[in-house]
Design a protein around this motif. Structure first.
Motif, PDB file in Angstrom:
ATOM      1  N   ASP A 119      26.450  44.716  45.527  1.00 35.34           N
ATOM      2  CA  ASP A 119      27.605  45.664  45.777  1.00 35.34           C
ATOM      3  C   ASP A 119      27.470  46.961  45.365  1.00 35.34           C
ATOM      4  OD1 ASP A 119      29.911  46.804  46.841  1.00 35.34           O
ATOM      5  OD2 ASP A 119      31.203  44.805  47.063  1.00 35.34           O
ATOM      6  N   GLN A 120      27.228  47.996  46.052  1.00 37.35           N
ATOM      7  CA  GLN A 120      26.858  49.458  45.426  1.00 37.35           C
ATOM      8  C   GLN A 120      28.669  50.084  45.342  1.00 37.35           C
ATOM      9  OE1 GLN A 120      24.158  50.173  44.597  1.00 37.35           O
ATOM     10  NE2 GLN A 120      23.297  48.671  45.420  1.00 37.35           N
ATOM     11  N   VAL A 121      29.445  49.406  46.227  1.00 43.59           N
ATOM     12  CA  VAL A 121      30.605  49.955  46.288  1.00 43.59           C
ATOM     13  C   VAL A 121      31.775  49.505  44.881  1.00 43.59           C
ATOM     14  CG1 VAL A 121      32.901  50.295  47.899  1.00 43.59           C
ATOM     15  CG2 VAL A 121      30.686  49.997  48.906  1.00 43.59           C
ATOM     16  N   SER A 122      31.559  48.386  44.978  1.00 43.48           N
ATOM     17  CA  SER A 122      32.193  47.795  43.666  1.00 43.48           C
ATOM     18  C   SER A 122      31.253  46.782  43.144  1.00 43.48           C
ATOM     19  CB  SER A 122      33.725  46.812  44.042  1.00 43.48           C
ATOM     20  OG  SER A 122      34.615  47.809  44.213  1.00 43.48           O
ATOM     21  N   PRO A 123      30.284  47.181  42.216  1.00 46.69           N
ATOM     22  CA  PRO A 123      29.277  46.561  41.648  1.00 46.69           C
ATOM     23  C   PRO A 123      30.051  45.241  40.893  1.00 46.69           C
ATOM     24  CG  PRO A 123      29.108  48.886  40.650  1.00 46.69           C
ATOM     25  CD  PRO A 123      30.485  48.533  41.728  1.00 46.69           C
ATOM     26  N   PRO A 124      29.096  44.390  40.336  1.00 48.76           N
ATOM     27  CA  PRO A 124      29.463  43.274  39.510  1.00 48.76           C
ATOM     28  C   PRO A 124      29.881  43.858  38.228  1.00 48.76           C
ATOM     29  CG  PRO A 124      27.552  42.803  40.529  1.00 48.76           C
ATOM     30  CD  PRO A 124      27.893  44.101  40.930  1.00 48.76           C
ATOM     31  N   GLU A 125      29.321  44.696  37.371  1.00 48.61           N
ATOM     32  CA  GLU A 125      29.960  45.614  36.283  1.00 48.61           C
ATOM     33  C   GLU A 125      31.282  45.924  36.448  1.00 48.61           C
ATOM     34  OE1 GLU A 125      25.910  45.351  37.164  1.00 48.61           O
ATOM     35  OE2 GLU A 125      27.073  46.714  38.138  1.00 48.61           O
ATOM     36  N   LEU A 126      31.638  46.504  37.404  1.00 50.03           N
ATOM     37  CA  LEU A 126      32.952  47.007  37.676  1.00 50.03           C
ATOM     38  C   LEU A 126      33.959  45.851  37.798  1.00 50.03           C
ATOM     39  CD1 LEU A 126      35.377  49.070  38.118  1.00 50.03           C
ATOM     40  CD2 LEU A 126      34.500  49.313  40.423  1.00 50.03           C
ATOM     41  N   VAL A 127      33.485  44.868  38.568  1.00 56.60           N
ATOM     42  CA  VAL A 127      34.441  43.531  38.918  1.00 56.60           C
ATOM     43  C   VAL A 127      34.476  42.856  37.578  1.00 56.60           C
ATOM     44  CG1 VAL A 127      34.529  41.153  40.147  1.00 56.60           C
ATOM     45  CG2 VAL A 127      33.443  43.305  41.222  1.00 56.60           C
ATOM     46  N   LYS A 128      33.534  42.818  36.739  1.00 55.91           N
ATOM     47  CA  LYS A 128      33.779  42.300  35.510  1.00 55.91           C
ATOM     48  C   LYS A 128      34.615  42.940  34.368  1.00 55.91           C
ATOM     49  CE  LYS A 128      29.372  39.969  35.758  1.00 55.91           C
ATOM     50  NZ  LYS A 128      28.032  40.103  35.155  1.00 55.91           N
ATOM     51  N   GLN A 129      34.861  44.199  34.614  1.00 53.31           N
ATOM     52  CA  GLN A 129      35.606  44.911  33.901  1.00 53.31           C
ATOM     53  C   GLN A 129      37.118  44.764  34.554  1.00 53.31           C
ATOM     54  OE1 GLN A 129      34.588  48.973  34.425  1.00 53.31           O
ATOM     55  NE2 GLN A 129      33.042  49.107  32.585  1.00 53.31           N
ATOM     56  N   PHE A 130      37.337  44.461  35.801  1.00 51.32           N
ATOM     57  CA  PHE A 130      38.631  44.078  36.396  1.00 51.32           C
ATOM     58  C   PHE A 130      38.904  42.723  35.675  1.00 51.32           C
ATOM     59  CE2 PHE A 130      37.684  45.987  40.795  1.00 51.32           C
ATOM     60  CZ  PHE A 130      37.808  47.306  40.308  1.00 51.32           C
ATOM     61  N   LEU A 134      42.291  41.942  33.328  1.00 49.49           N
ATOM     62  CA  LEU A 134      43.367  41.069  33.839  1.00 49.49           C
ATOM     63  C   LEU A 134      43.640  39.900  32.783  1.00 49.49           C
ATOM     64  CD1 LEU A 134      42.283  40.995  37.574  1.00 49.49           C
ATOM     65  CD2 LEU A 134      44.482  41.633  36.542  1.00 49.49           C
ATOM     66  N   ALA A 135      42.382  39.415  32.182  1.00 47.20           N
ATOM     67  CA  ALA A 135      42.143  38.561  31.025  1.00 47.20           C
ATOM     68  C   ALA A 135      43.083  39.035  29.814  1.00 47.20           C
ATOM     69  CB  ALA A 135      40.916  38.064  30.691  1.00 47.20           C
ATOM     70  N   ALA A 136      43.165  40.369  29.766  1.00 42.61           N
ATOM     71  CA  ALA A 136      44.320  40.753  28.694  1.00 42.61           C
ATOM     72  C   ALA A 136      45.745  40.737  28.885  1.00 42.61           C
ATOM     73  CB  ALA A 136      43.570  42.145  28.032  1.00 42.61           C
ATOM     74  N   LYS A 137      45.863  40.381  29.989  1.00 42.37           N
ATOM     75  CA  LYS A 137      47.435  40.433  30.494  1.00 42.37           C
ATOM     76  C   LYS A 137      47.952  38.999  30.467  1.00 42.37           C
ATOM     77  CE  LYS A 137      47.367  44.420  33.585  1.00 42.37           C
ATOM     78  NZ  LYS A 137      48.222  45.059  34.310  1.00 42.37           N
ATOM     79  N   SER A 142      45.261  35.128  37.112  1.00 41.10           N
ATOM     80  CA  SER A 142      43.874  36.105  37.856  1.00 41.10           C
ATOM     81  C   SER A 142      42.983  35.240  37.843  1.00 41.10           C
ATOM     82  CB  SER A 142      43.754  37.324  36.908  1.00 41.10           C
ATOM     83  OG  SER A 142      43.027  37.011  35.733  1.00 41.10           O
ATOM     84  N   PHE A 143      42.192  35.217  38.787  1.00 39.27           N
ATOM     85  CA  PHE A 143      40.833  34.751  39.190  1.00 39.27           C
ATOM     86  C   PHE A 143      39.922  35.749  39.701  1.00 39.27           C
ATOM     87  CE2 PHE A 143      38.421  32.449  42.516  1.00 39.27           C
ATOM     88  CZ  PHE A 143      37.740  31.745  41.685  1.00 39.27           C
ATOM     89  N   VAL A 144      38.598  35.865  39.059  1.00 34.78           N
ATOM     90  CA  VAL A 144      37.686  36.876  39.467  1.00 34.78           C
ATOM     91  C   VAL A 144      36.346  35.920  39.509  1.00 34.78           C
ATOM     92  CG1 VAL A 144      36.525  38.806  38.777  1.00 34.78           C
ATOM     93  CG2 VAL A 144      38.879  38.789  38.274  1.00 34.78           C
ATOM     94  N   LYS A 145      35.708  36.166  40.424  1.00 32.90           N
ATOM     95  CA  LYS A 145      34.323  35.556  41.099  1.00 32.90           C
ATOM     96  C   LYS A 145      33.534  36.538  41.629  1.00 32.90           C
ATOM     97  CE  LYS A 145      33.215  31.173  43.410  1.00 32.90           C
ATOM     98  NZ  LYS A 145      33.375  30.184  44.177  1.00 32.90           N
ATOM     99  N   ILE A 146      32.379  36.597  41.328  1.00 34.35           N
ATOM    100  CA  ILE A 146      31.056  37.232  41.841  1.00 34.35           C
ATOM    101  C   ILE A 146      30.298  36.380  42.436  1.00 34.35           C
ATOM    102  CG2 ILE A 146      29.200  38.788  41.424  1.00 34.35           C
ATOM    103  CD1 ILE A 146      30.859  39.814  39.008  1.00 34.35           C
ATOM    104  N   PHE A 147      30.044  36.539  43.695  1.00 32.94           N
ATOM    105  CA  PHE A 147      29.285  35.702  44.844  1.00 32.94           C
ATOM    106  C   PHE A 147      27.726  35.725  44.402  1.00 32.94           C
ATOM    107  CE2 PHE A 147      33.605  34.337  45.984  1.00 32.94           C
ATOM    108  CZ  PHE A 147      33.276  33.385  46.486  1.00 32.94           C
ATOM    109  N   PRO A 148      26.914  35.199  44.114  1.00 32.53           N
ATOM    110  CA  PRO A 148      25.546  35.335  43.938  1.00 32.53           C
ATOM    111  C   PRO A 148      24.836  35.481  45.558  1.00 32.53           C
ATOM    112  CG  PRO A 148      25.919  33.201  43.414  1.00 32.53           C
ATOM    113  CD  PRO A 148      27.020  33.526  43.681  1.00 32.53           C
ATOM    114  N   LYS A 149      23.745  36.749  45.287  1.00 30.84           N
ATOM    115  CA  LYS A 149      22.949  36.936  46.426  1.00 30.84           C
ATOM    116  C   LYS A 149      23.662  37.420  47.813  1.00 30.84           C
ATOM    117  CE  LYS A 149      19.967  33.274  44.626  1.00 30.84           C
ATOM    118  NZ  LYS A 149      19.388  31.872  45.077  1.00 30.84           N
ATOM    119  N   VAL A 150      24.737  37.828  47.523  1.00 32.53           N
ATOM    120  CA  VAL A 150      25.606  38.445  48.657  1.00 32.53           C
ATOM    121  C   VAL A 150      25.845  39.784  48.521  1.00 32.53           C
ATOM    122  CG1 VAL A 150      26.690  36.184  49.520  1.00 32.53           C
ATOM    123  CG2 VAL A 150      27.900  37.527  47.882  1.00 32.53           C
TER     124      VAL A 150
END
Length: 185
Positions: A119-130, A134-137, A142-150
């Motif tokens: 994902d060039q729009v919201s790359p995994p690195e940005l989603v991991k920062q999200f 959230l984990a610090a709150k 919160s639930f964050v998941k990055i789907f592989p190969k999509v």
């Protein structure tokens, strides 16, 4: 997207799918209307979030006490704006666009973020920062998941003839439904 709305409705939720794009979704094949020109007329905050507020107020006037919002791509920014304004009680973002780290810092309601590995729009690195923000709150589910190969859009724009892409999209749909079941009362 309407098939997914039907799935959510079949799970027992009242579903509203407003046309926040005024019948003009972005079409990358339309060279007469490049993305910068399209987005100028369809800004997620100016058009989407503002257009959604009267819908939320109408639902509340009918006695709806808890509202969840689900946003795909451009709609994710709309959902984040509604969450920051506390106009909704539960949020789900799928392959988000235009969502910043500062946006996520302003969210204090239960939120799930489903991202794509490619994902060039919201790359995994940005989603991991999200996810880190959230984990610090404490107290914010919160639930964050990055789907592989999509790639960006996989949850709503996929080849229904390809068993693997259907499987991954259905997994995202189930994660969405599970999040609503757990956090949307």
């Amino acid at each position: 997207m309407l098939k997914l709305a039907d799935k959510v409705g079949a799970a027992g939720y009242y579903v509203v799918v407003p046309d926040l794009l005024d019948g003009e979704p972005f079409n990358p094949q339309n060279s007469d209307r490049p993305f910068p020109a399209w987005i100028k007329d369809h800004g997620p905050v100016e058009k989407g979030a503002e257009a959604t507020k009267p819908i939320i107020e109408a639902l509340k006037s009918k006695g709806v006490s808890a509202i969840a919002a689900v946003g795909f791509c451009w709609g994710a920014k709309v959902v984040v704006e509604l969450a920051k304004s506390r106009l909704i009680q539960t949020a789900v973002l799928l392959h988000p666009s235009f969502v910043s780290l500062d946006d996520i810092k302003g969210v204090d309601i239960p939120i799930a973020i489903l991202g794509a590995e490619v994902d060039q729009v919201s790359p995994p690195e940005l989603v991991k920062q999200f996810e880190q923000v959230l984990a610090a709150k404490s107290g914010v589910a919160s639930f964050v998941k990055i789907f592989p190969k999509v790639s960006h859009g996989w949850a709503v724009r996929y080849n229904t003839e390809d068993a693997e892409t259907v499987k991954v999209a259905e997994e995202a749909h189930q994660d969405l439904l599970d999040w609503l079941a757990k956090h949307h009362k």
